[in-house]
Design a protein around this motif. Sequence first.
Motif, mmCIF file in Angstrom:
data_model
loop_
_atom_site.group_PDB
_atom_site.id
_atom_site.type_symbol
_atom_site.label_atom_id
_atom_site.label_comp_id
_atom_site.label_asym_id
_atom_site.label_seq_id
_atom_site.Cartn_x
_atom_site.Cartn_y
_atom_site.Cartn_z
ATOM 1 N N PRO A 469 46.479 22.620 -14.201
ATOM 2 C CA PRO A 469 45.061 22.297 -14.374
ATOM 3 C C PRO A 469 44.856 20.837 -14.769
ATOM 4 N N TYR A 470 43.740 20.284 -14.324
ATOM 5 C CA TYR A 470 43.401 18.904 -14.648
ATOM 6 C C TYR A 470 41.885 18.767 -14.706
ATOM 7 N N ILE A 471 41.438 17.635 -15.244
ATOM 8 C CA ILE A 471 40.030 17.256 -15.236
ATOM 9 C C ILE A 471 39.909 15.900 -14.576
ATOM 10 N N THR A 472 38.696 15.534 -14.171
ATOM 11 C CA THR A 472 38.449 14.240 -13.531
ATOM 12 C C THR A 472 37.317 13.538 -14.262
ATOM 13 N N VAL A 473 37.520 12.244 -14.568
ATOM 14 C CA VAL A 473 36.483 11.423 -15.196
ATOM 15 C C VAL A 473 36.216 10.242 -14.261
ATOM 16 N N ASN A 474 34.969 10.051 -13.869
ATOM 17 C CA ASN A 474 34.621 8.926 -13.007
ATOM 18 C C ASN A 474 33.294 8.331 -13.436
ATOM 19 N N GLY A 475 32.931 7.234 -12.787
ATOM 20 C CA GLY A 475 31.678 6.574 -13.128
ATOM 21 C C GLY A 475 31.907 5.424 -14.084
ATOM 22 N N GLU A 476 30.997 5.261 -15.053
ATOM 23 C CA GLU A 476 31.007 4.103 -15.949
ATOM 24 C C GLU A 476 31.974 4.305 -17.120
ATOM 25 N N MET A 489 40.815 20.791 -25.212
ATOM 26 C CA MET A 489 40.372 19.438 -24.856
ATOM 27 C C MET A 489 38.857 19.402 -24.830
ATOM 28 N N THR A 490 38.276 18.325 -25.424
ATOM 29 C CA THR A 490 36.824 18.188 -25.506
ATOM 30 C C THR A 490 36.341 17.066 -24.592
ATOM 31 N N LEU A 491 34.984 16.961 -24.488
ATOM 32 C CA LEU A 491 34.395 15.896 -23.690
ATOM 33 C C LEU A 491 34.744 14.533 -24.278
ATOM 34 N N GLY A 492 34.721 14.443 -25.603
ATOM 35 C CA GLY A 492 35.090 13.184 -26.251
ATOM 36 C C GLY A 492 36.535 12.809 -25.962
ATOM 37 N N ASP A 493 37.420 13.829 -25.924
ATOM 38 C CA ASP A 493 38.822 13.551 -25.590
ATOM 39 C C ASP A 493 38.948 12.984 -24.172
ATOM 40 N N ALA A 494 38.189 13.544 -23.247
ATOM 41 C CA ALA A 494 38.268 13.095 -21.849
ATOM 42 C C ALA A 494 37.806 11.642 -21.713
ATOM 43 N N PHE A 496 37.843 9.463 -24.062
ATOM 44 C CA PHE A 496 38.867 8.685 -24.762
ATOM 45 C C PHE A 496 40.053 8.402 -23.824
ATOM 46 N N LEU A 497 40.503 9.432 -23.074
ATOM 47 C CA LEU A 497 41.594 9.235 -22.124
ATOM 48 C C LEU A 497 41.212 8.245 -21.029
ATOM 49 N N ALA A 498 39.940 8.194 -20.674
ATOM 50 C CA ALA A 498 39.477 7.297 -19.618
ATOM 51 C C ALA A 498 39.199 5.890 -20.134
ATOM 52 N N GLY A 499 39.541 5.585 -21.383
ATOM 53 C CA GLY A 499 39.412 4.243 -21.928
ATOM 54 C C GLY A 499 38.076 3.931 -22.551
ATOM 55 N N GLY A 500 37.181 4.910 -22.631
ATOM 56 C CA GLY A 500 35.878 4.670 -23.221
ATOM 57 C C GLY A 500 34.834 4.288 -22.192
ATOM 58 N N ALA A 547 30.087 15.569 -28.062
ATOM 59 C CA ALA A 547 31.448 15.052 -27.926
ATOM 60 C C ALA A 547 32.495 16.139 -28.138
ATOM 61 N N GLU A 548 32.156 17.160 -28.923
ATOM 62 C CA GLU A 548 33.128 18.223 -29.217
ATOM 63 C C GLU A 548 32.989 19.412 -28.271
#
Length: 764
Positions: A469-476, A489-494, A496-500, A547-548
């Motif tokens: 399983p994985y998630i995808t973060v895109n956009g800004e 894993m939370t939205l804030g964690d995702a 955070f992994l994407a660099g903010g 975020a949680e």
Amino acid sequence: MAAQAQTQTQTQDVKNLDVKSLPQSEIDRAKKAMQDAGLSQEQAIQLARQRGATEQQIMEMRQRLSEQDTSQQNMYNLYEEPEILPEEKEDSYLSQRKVEFKEDLEVFGAYLFNNENLTFEPIVNIQTPKNYEIGIGDQLLIQVWGNSQNNYQLRVNNNGQIVIPDLGPVYVAGMSFDEAEKKIVKNLTAIYADMAGDNPGTFAQLDMGQLRSIRVNLLGEVVTPGTYTLPVTATVFNGLYLSGGPSEIGSFRNIKVIRDNKIEKVIDIYNLLVKADPSDNITLKDGDIIFVPPVEKQVVVNGEFKRNGIFEIKEGEMLNDLVGFAGGFNAGAYLGNTQIVRQTQKGQQIIDVPYEQLSTTPLVKGDTVQNALITDRFENRVSIEGAVYHPGVYEWTEGLTLAQLFEKADKLLPEAFKGRGLITRYNSDRTTSAIAFDVEEISTGKQNILLQADDEVLIKTHFDLKEQPYITVNGEVIDPGPFNWSENMTLGDAIFLAGGLTEGADSTFIEIARRLSYSDASVLSDTIGHIIIANISRGLQLGKNDAEMKLRPWDQISVRTAPNFRKNETVFVSGEVAYAGAYAITNKQMRISDLVQMAGGYTPKAYLQGATLERFSDELGSERVAINLQNILKNPGNDKDLLLKNSDRLNIPEFMQTVKISGSVQNPFSITFEPGRNAKYYVNRTGGFQAQANKRKTYVQYPNGETAVTKGLIFRHYPKVTPGSMVVVPEKPEKERQQGLWLAIASTMSSMAVAIAAIMNATN
């Protein structure tokens, strides 16, 4: 009439031409003219006949051309190394090697005499051994020093003597060097009295000067038989080397040295090749005969041996001797069965020879000995792959169990799937059977399986048996991409992994696209996913807003751009304005006229008709946009007054006074602008159109980037020209140009043929 008279004059000149008296330079010029015209000698002669040349003249010209080719060939030969006769060469007693090196010889030992890096040339400059036998023709050097000094260079005459001045002849032929030295010193005491006694005052020493030469005959099956002149120190191998060694049917193991009508030595070259024993390499004497008889028994070695080739076998030698000559077996050779392929009167036979019978198996002329590789099939292995610490191949022994193999592989990995493993087992016919087992029960000892040779064990991890399983973060976000999903894993964690978040991100509008649950997906409907809108703080503090929010596998998170966010954008203006430079775009409705106004307006020298706008876009790159700045400034805000974009560059040049003409014209250059003139006027000022010019396509490129083309098919209307314009005359397409070229070629073919004939006539 003039051409006819000229032809008659040329014909008379040809008939009066004396070919024999022509200088060589004229012959060279005639040959070059033939080559330049692409004419063969026969074609040139045919043209000469047509011009009135007689057969006598043609025959003489053939001879002169033939002599030129021969002289050139002789000139080339001058650079080749001339043959040096023995009497002309230093060390003239040495015969020269008369054999070329050959490659890919299959007869074992032939490389000894056909290798450029290995030679057996006779050695001349060596220290004279004490037992050297002095003979007729040797030069002796006697040096006397002490109270009296003298040097003698004496040669042994046909009577076996040297003649010492003031002393007379001394017989030395047949004596060893050591014996001759003692005899000569003893005789010299008759001249030098103080050389004798216990306390002599004069001393003498004997040295060898130029050694005599000997002549030996190489006969039989050698590459180049004949009589060879060698130094007295030459050996059998020296003679064989000069002759090229035994031929393809010559013996390497039964070479006879015949001296005084008796066999002095039988040479076996294999002693040197196999055992590095040089004892057969005896010194030759004058008149010796080296005779190489035909080989009696040859066999072929081909297979897993260190040397493959054709070998010579003596009577009484067995198969193990041949294996020794071949260097032994290769590491991968199957020793259990060496085969002999034997020719018989009825056909061929195959003889299988076990390893223990190699020493008792005789060979027959024409045998072929071969050996194959050991099979690559393992007889005592098992393998284990997958979720163990050390997967690989292990030794199988009688009674080996699956649990013991786990121990050999350093046990199972923590992520090993415990519910099932698989053994692939080979049947007697090399088909396979699958044997499943419970990994948990094997590892705890509740169950065990006895393994067989070649069993292959496979244990998978639980990651191997399901989609990761994985998630995808895109956009800004700063570092968008897919990330492995983890429990809790939370939205804030995702984020955070994407660099903010980036500066343009709208943290109050984050979209989460989520797959349907298993229960929802089992019901047929038009819904294929859920959309969740989340709101988080830009600082990613724990517990702030959403975020949680817990994420699920396959969630796709999209961070939108703030509605009114735009990065700082800049445009540039240069040229004839009050304040040239960079200006920030502060309004989406900012236009070209606004930029000119912000720059303080244009100067009196500005040439508005030549103003240009350069624009850059990711799709098209840098491009030039045609504008009419004069109309824009008269009617600001209209459709021609373009909205500005980031990196736009407006340039307002100074008034231009010239017009540039380029392309297919006689003399392209720039001309001073004259009002009211069209494009053709300026072309005529450069000398007019070239032959390949495409007049219909003549166009004018104006300073602001716009273009005007010539119109009309019969009556052409050339466009007007403004200051700073460029008049361009393109060339005709290649196809049209070629059609015109072939017409020109066709019209000159006959004149070219006459010109070539005239050249031949003048030179002949």
